[in-house]
Design a protein around this motif. Sequence first.
Motif, PDB file in Angstrom:
ATOM      1  N   LEU A  12      -5.315  -0.615   8.425  1.00 12.20           N
ATOM      2  CA  LEU A  12      -4.750  -1.698   7.620  1.00 12.20           C
ATOM      3  C   LEU A  12      -3.889  -2.615   8.475  1.00 12.20           C
ATOM      4  O   LEU A  12      -3.895  -3.836   8.272  1.00 12.20           O
ATOM      5  CB  LEU A  12      -3.912  -1.092   6.482  1.00 12.20           C
ATOM      6  CG  LEU A  12      -3.186  -2.072   5.568  1.00 12.20           C
ATOM      7  CD1 LEU A  12      -4.178  -2.940   4.803  1.00 12.20           C
ATOM      8  CD2 LEU A  12      -2.276  -1.331   4.595  1.00 12.20           C
TER       9      LEU A  12
ATOM     10  N   TRP B  64       0.817  -1.214   0.000  1.00  9.46           N
ATOM     11  CA  TRP B  64       0.000   0.000   0.000  1.00  9.46           C
ATOM     12  C   TRP B  64       0.847   1.259   0.000  1.00  9.46           C
ATOM     13  O   TRP B  64       0.309   2.370   0.149  1.00  9.46           O
ATOM     14  CB  TRP B  64      -0.896   0.008   1.240  1.00  9.46           C
ATOM     15  CG  TRP B  64      -2.037  -0.959   1.185  1.00  9.46           C
ATOM     16  CD1 TRP B  64      -1.944  -2.313   1.058  1.00  9.46           C
ATOM     17  CD2 TRP B  64      -3.427  -0.651   1.252  1.00  9.46           C
ATOM     18  NE1 TRP B  64      -3.192  -2.869   1.056  1.00  9.46           N
ATOM     19  CE2 TRP B  64      -4.128  -1.868   1.173  1.00  9.46           C
ATOM     20  CE3 TRP B  64      -4.148   0.536   1.390  1.00  9.46           C
ATOM     21  CZ2 TRP B  64      -5.504  -1.946   1.215  1.00  9.46           C
ATOM     22  CZ3 TRP B  64      -5.527   0.474   1.430  1.00  9.46           C
ATOM     23  CH2 TRP B  64      -6.189  -0.753   1.344  1.00  9.46           C
TER      24      TRP B  64
ATOM     25  N   ILE C  52      -0.181   3.827  -2.703  1.00  9.08           N
ATOM     26  CA  ILE C  52      -1.499   4.427  -2.445  1.00  9.08           C
ATOM     27  C   ILE C  52      -1.404   5.467  -1.336  1.00  9.08           C
ATOM     28  O   ILE C  52      -1.923   6.590  -1.457  1.00  9.08           O
ATOM     29  CB  ILE C  52      -2.512   3.332  -2.080  1.00  9.08           C
ATOM     30  CG1 ILE C  52      -2.721   2.377  -3.255  1.00  9.08           C
ATOM     31  CG2 ILE C  52      -3.847   3.952  -1.666  1.00  9.08           C
ATOM     32  CD1 ILE C  52      -3.660   1.230  -2.954  1.00  9.08           C
TER      33      ILE C  52
ATOM     34  N   THR D  70      -9.580  -2.222   3.651  1.00  9.98           N
ATOM     35  CA  THR D  70      -8.848  -2.799   4.787  1.00  9.98           C
ATOM     36  C   THR D  70      -9.684  -3.854   5.509  1.00  9.98           C
ATOM     37  O   THR D  70      -9.156  -4.895   5.927  1.00  9.98           O
ATOM     38  CB  THR D  70      -8.446  -1.695   5.768  1.00  9.98           C
ATOM     39  OG1 THR D  70      -9.616  -1.043   6.266  1.00  9.98           O
ATOM     40  CG2 THR D  70      -7.558  -0.669   5.083  1.00  9.98           C
TER      41      THR D  70
ATOM     42  N   SER E 296      -3.557   3.710   7.718  1.00 10.63           N
ATOM     43  CA  SER E 296      -2.501   2.713   7.875  1.00 10.63           C
ATOM     44  C   SER E 296      -2.690   1.892   9.156  1.00 10.63           C
ATOM     45  O   SER E 296      -2.394   0.697   9.179  1.00 10.63           O
ATOM     46  CB  SER E 296      -1.138   3.407   7.893  1.00 10.63           C
ATOM     47  OG  SER E 296      -0.983   4.191   9.061  1.00 10.63           O
TER      48      SER E 296
ATOM     49  N   LEU F 158     -11.386   3.105   0.960  1.00  5.36           N
ATOM     50  CA  LEU F 158     -10.115   2.637   1.532  1.00  5.36           C
ATOM     51  C   LEU F 158     -10.338   1.893   2.842  1.00  5.36           C
ATOM     52  O   LEU F 158      -9.691   0.867   3.097  1.00  5.36           O
ATOM     53  CB  LEU F 158      -9.189   3.839   1.748  1.00  5.36           C
ATOM     54  CG  LEU F 158      -8.708   4.522   0.467  1.00  5.36           C
ATOM     55  CD1 LEU F 158      -7.941   5.793   0.791  1.00  5.36           C
ATOM     56  CD2 LEU F 158      -7.845   3.584  -0.354  1.00  5.36           C
TER      57      LEU F 158
END
Length: 227
Positions: free
Chosen positions: A223, A69, A72, A113, A220, A109
């Motif tokens: 994720l 990722w 991105i 995840t 993040s 997004l």
Amino acid sequence: MILSFFDQFMSSTHLGIPLMALALVLPWILLPAPSPRWLNNRLITLQSWFINRFTQQLLLPMNAAGHKWAAIFASLMLFLITLNMLGLLPYTFTPTTQLSLNLGLAVPLWLATVLIGLRNQPTAALGHLLPEGTPTLLIPGLIIIETVSLLIRPLALGVRLTANLTAGHLLIQLIATAAFVLLPIMPAVAILTASILFLLTLLEVAVAMIQAYVFVLLLSLYLQENI
């Protein structure tokens, strides 16, 4: 007079044509593209250093699966920073003050995840809804609370970005209006107000960069929970 303060957050139009697409494309035009030369200029070198440092800092606590990722996250970070910074210029429009745009970025997004977690480790992903050692009587209510907190994450992402930028723009416009009104009446107070406006503008520049970083950082973290 009060309603005119919110005109800056309306979608810009020219001859009945919405300019939202132009506001979204403009940051990509301003970013310097890498050249095929062996030695880049200072601007491209600085941009590459910033992207590398940001990507390294963001992906440091992740395992190898999350490194996919990187492109991105780096692109989204640059995109949000340029949108927020360009919106501080006079006679411009800030697309990230629109909740619809921020939710359009946050929901897909965040959903990606969640789907990655359900596909790769479904037991661990569903286990986040019920912490270990929960009393039996609290299990139904706790599952509902954790599910709501999971579903509210994209809304919190979009609302946080929208609220911070909208509040900063409104405060700048209010103080600037007060400075212009006080200038012929009380020049000393107007100068003091203008100095406060300058400091607030510097603060808003910092907020524009920090909010873009926080948006990507929270994605993040979401994720990291699912990989």
